[in-house]
Design a protein around this motif. Structure first.
Motif, mmCIF file in Angstrom:
data_model
loop_
_atom_site.group_PDB
_atom_site.id
_atom_site.type_symbol
_atom_site.label_atom_id
_atom_site.label_comp_id
_atom_site.label_asym_id
_atom_site.label_seq_id
_atom_site.Cartn_x
_atom_site.Cartn_y
_atom_site.Cartn_z
ATOM 1 N N LEU A 223 0.824 -1.207 0.000
ATOM 2 C CA LEU A 223 0.000 0.000 0.000
ATOM 3 C C LEU A 223 0.859 1.259 0.000
ATOM 4 C CD1 LEU A 223 -2.892 -1.133 2.353
ATOM 5 C CD2 LEU A 223 -2.975 -0.790 -0.134
ATOM 6 N N SER A 224 2.012 1.177 0.679
ATOM 7 C CA SER A 224 2.830 2.393 0.810
ATOM 8 C C SER A 224 3.484 2.795 -0.514
ATOM 9 C CB SER A 224 3.904 2.201 1.889
ATOM 10 O OG SER A 224 4.929 1.358 1.398
ATOM 11 N N ILE A 225 3.750 1.832 -1.401
ATOM 12 C CA ILE A 225 4.451 2.203 -2.635
ATOM 13 C C ILE A 225 3.524 2.816 -3.677
ATOM 14 C CG2 ILE A 225 6.354 0.561 -2.390
ATOM 15 C CD1 ILE A 225 4.882 -1.279 -4.341
ATOM 16 N N GLY A 226 2.230 2.686 -3.468
ATOM 17 C CA GLY A 226 1.310 3.405 -4.336
ATOM 18 C C GLY A 226 0.998 2.757 -5.675
ATOM 19 N N TYR A 227 1.284 1.464 -5.828
ATOM 20 C CA TYR A 227 0.894 0.755 -7.051
ATOM 21 C C TYR A 227 -0.549 0.254 -6.977
ATOM 22 C CZ TYR A 227 5.679 0.113 -8.827
ATOM 23 O OH TYR A 227 6.929 0.298 -9.331
ATOM 24 N N ILE A 228 -1.013 0.179 -5.740
ATOM 25 C CA ILE A 228 -2.247 -0.544 -5.460
ATOM 26 C C ILE A 228 -3.227 0.344 -4.722
ATOM 27 C CG2 ILE A 228 -3.136 -2.390 -3.953
ATOM 28 C CD1 ILE A 228 -0.465 -3.815 -4.786
ATOM 29 N N GLN A 229 -4.480 0.245 -5.126
ATOM 30 C CA GLN A 229 -5.484 1.124 -4.558
ATOM 31 C C GLN A 229 -6.579 0.283 -3.905
ATOM 32 O OE1 GLN A 229 -6.727 3.968 -7.536
ATOM 33 N NE2 GLN A 229 -8.678 4.234 -6.488
ATOM 34 N N PRO A 230 -6.904 0.558 -2.635
ATOM 35 C CA PRO A 230 -8.002 -0.188 -2.025
ATOM 36 C C PRO A 230 -9.341 0.262 -2.612
ATOM 37 C CG PRO A 230 -6.912 1.273 -0.433
ATOM 38 C CD PRO A 230 -6.317 1.555 -1.764
ATOM 39 N N LEU A 231 -10.239 -0.674 -2.846
ATOM 40 C CA LEU A 231 -11.567 -0.345 -3.343
ATOM 41 C C LEU A 231 -12.536 -0.364 -2.169
ATOM 42 C CD1 LEU A 231 -11.528 -2.596 -6.523
ATOM 43 C CD2 LEU A 231 -11.317 -0.100 -6.444
ATOM 44 N N ASN A 232 -13.637 0.279 -2.353
ATOM 45 C CA ASN A 232 -14.640 0.276 -1.294
ATOM 46 C C ASN A 232 -15.565 -0.932 -1.432
ATOM 47 O OD1 ASN A 232 -15.096 1.645 0.992
ATOM 48 N ND2 ASN A 232 -15.632 3.588 -0.024
ATOM 49 N N GLU A 233 -14.924 -2.096 -1.643
ATOM 50 C CA GLU A 233 -15.710 -3.313 -1.883
ATOM 51 C C GLU A 233 -15.072 -4.474 -1.152
ATOM 52 O OE1 GLU A 233 -16.578 -4.378 -6.094
ATOM 53 O OE2 GLU A 233 -15.782 -2.380 -6.542
ATOM 54 N N THR A 234 -15.859 -5.473 -0.855
ATOM 55 C CA THR A 234 -15.325 -6.723 -0.304
ATOM 56 C C THR A 234 -15.839 -7.873 -1.163
ATOM 57 O OG1 THR A 234 -17.199 -6.938 1.172
ATOM 58 C CG2 THR A 234 -15.233 -5.882 2.080
ATOM 59 N N ARG A 235 -15.211 -9.029 -0.994
ATOM 60 C CA ARG A 235 -15.701 -10.218 -1.698
ATOM 61 C C ARG A 235 -16.187 -11.220 -0.656
ATOM 62 N NH1 ARG A 235 -11.334 -13.386 -4.673
ATOM 63 N NH2 ARG A 235 -11.297 -11.665 -6.145
ATOM 64 N N LYS A 236 -17.345 -11.762 -0.860
ATOM 65 C CA LYS A 236 -17.921 -12.739 0.063
ATOM 66 C C LYS A 236 -17.314 -14.107 -0.247
ATOM 67 C CE LYS A 236 -21.134 -13.054 3.309
ATOM 68 N NZ LYS A 236 -20.876 -12.328 4.551
ATOM 69 N N VAL A 237 -16.461 -14.613 0.649
ATOM 70 C CA VAL A 237 -15.885 -15.933 0.377
ATOM 71 C C VAL A 237 -16.340 -17.002 1.378
ATOM 72 C CG1 VAL A 237 -13.825 -15.172 -0.878
ATOM 73 C CG2 VAL A 237 -13.766 -15.345 1.617
ATOM 74 N N GLY A 238 -17.010 -16.585 2.451
ATOM 75 C CA GLY A 238 -17.503 -17.567 3.430
ATOM 76 C C GLY A 238 -18.403 -16.838 4.407
ATOM 77 N N ALA A 239 -18.918 -17.573 5.347
ATOM 78 C CA ALA A 239 -19.868 -16.982 6.297
ATOM 79 C C ALA A 239 -19.240 -15.820 7.062
ATOM 80 C CB ALA A 239 -20.352 -18.053 7.271
ATOM 81 N N HIS A 240 -17.947 -15.969 7.391
ATOM 82 C CA HIS A 240 -17.324 -14.946 8.228
ATOM 83 C C HIS A 240 -16.161 -14.229 7.539
ATOM 84 C CE1 HIS A 240 -19.828 -16.297 11.474
ATOM 85 N NE2 HIS A 240 -19.442 -17.548 11.210
#
Lengths: 268, 268
Positions: A223-240
């Motif tokens: 995250l610190s190097i700035g190649y990658i941007q967090p999105l305001n989304e998640t992916r549902k992969v299991g109950a928790h």
């Protein structure tokens, strides 16, 4: 390799520029070998092919036509094997040691091929192989092989079958090269879909660096190097579990690659 | 190039494995080109050679004998040009584009060579060149050239003459490659004498990175990564200047190179 990973597509014939090809079309003693890497189900895969007349799997390869640039030859091989045209492709090393291709191995293949091997003996020549690696999106690939002569399949890079000639060394050299270049090469961008999770990205880096990486340290650095941007989304992969999704800022990678100035070392 | 830099040693004849050589000894269509880098009088130098029959300088090169590994061919070229046997030498790229060697250029050279060019026409073939770079200690090199056919000289990498074929591109690719690998490649260790000053080391990095580097930032980073050890000595260079001397801890570089894990990025 699980059986569902081994897909042999029976397509209309694609040109097989190998054992039964007219040698006059090609530059003698020079071949092209391609390491095609994909990411699927949490692991790094390499695409291999196998001639029916051989017991061993090998890297998809071919020769350099007299009217072709080597890059064009590699693109042709990739198109023939994956159905894809626009691929991230780089030359990385050449392999030219005298004994690199076992003569016995090729004599045996030539015999089994039922070619007239009094006339056709150029596959027994010494070859200098130009090594290319390609990064592809696994889901976009449609494996293609000439049903009569060969098959093609993905293998986990950590569970490969016995390979033809020095092809294991070629694959090892490719991953070592990418390891050293990982500050420039957009591995994640090329291998992952547009949206991905941090564990998926880390998994690729672990496979290439050949060792586990600390989860938190990796995330912080990425995250610190700035190649990658967090999105305001998640992916549902299991109950928790609903991991956050991220996307790449491709321009940053392009800049690093163009000027050769990396923005991170590979020392996670 | 100052005249005292241009040294043409007239030695007993060394083999010139080029225009007048029997082509049957070599793998056809494959050549080897060597970028030999040295450091002298505050600047990075590249060793070039020139055939008497040509107007242009070129990279020292040769061909791959049928009983040689390409690395051995490159070592042979280096020995023939520098008198040195034990050199830091790495393959870095191959150059194989169709039109990379201008046909007119070679036809002209062949004519001037007074060879029977009805019989000898293989220098007009297409060649795939295997690129090597070498790092040498300038003072240990004794330039060698076959007086009858060629001359050899060092050139400042920023002030090169017009070069044969695509040799400028080959040199640029070599420096670009070293730039990307500078976290692994012991450039300073190979180019500098055992004891050196920080400005000398910075000068090499500036030449390879192609831009000025902040003096303090560089020194701090170099010392913090632990490749370099300050000595309890200074060098007297003027009435008021006595810069500190440093030496390398070679083992650290070896480790970085072996495992492909760099301990710094090249982003000074």
């Amino acid at each position: 390799m699980s059986s569902n990973e081994k897909i042999i597509m029976e397509k209309e014939k694609v040109p097989v520029d190998t054992i039964d090809q007219d040698p006059d079309i090609f530059i003698p003693n020079v071949s092209v070998d391609c390491i095609i890497l994909g990411f699927h189900a949490g692991s790094l895969k390499v695409l291999l092919s196998k001639f029916k007349v051989s017991d061993k799997w090998m890297l998809p390869g071919g020769f350099v036509a007299k009217d072709e640039d080597p890059d064009e030859s590699a693109k042709r091989v990739l198109r023939e094997k994956t159905g894809l045209n626009d691929i991230y492709l780089k030359q990385f090393y050449f392999f030219g040691k005298k004994g690199r291709i076992g003569l016995d191995e090729n004599v045996e293949m030539l015999k089994r091929s039922k070619l007239n091997h009094d006339k056709v003996n150029w596959p027994l020549d010494r070859f200098i192989s130009l090594g290319y690696y390609a990064l592809v999106k696994y889901n976009e690939v449609t494996l293609q092989a000439d049903e009569e002569y060969e098959e093609a399949a993905w293998f986990d890079i950590n569970q490969m079958p016995e390979l033809y000639a020095d092809h294991k060394e070629i694959i090892d050299t490719a991953t070592f090269t990418i390891r050293r270049q990982i500050g420039f090469v957009p591995v994640g961008y090329e291998l992952l879909p547009e949206k991905f999770t941090m564990p998926e990205l880390r998994c690729i880096y672990e496979a290439i660096l050949g060792r586990p990486i600390d989860r938190r340290n990796f995330q912080r650095k990425m995250l610190s190097i700035g190649y990658i941007q967090p999105l305001n989304e998640t992916r549902k992969v299991g109950a928790h579990k609903s991991p956050n999704l991220y996307t790449f800022i491709k321009e940053k990678y392009d800049e690093a690659e163009r000027f050769g100035i990396q923005v991170m070392s590979n020392n996670f």
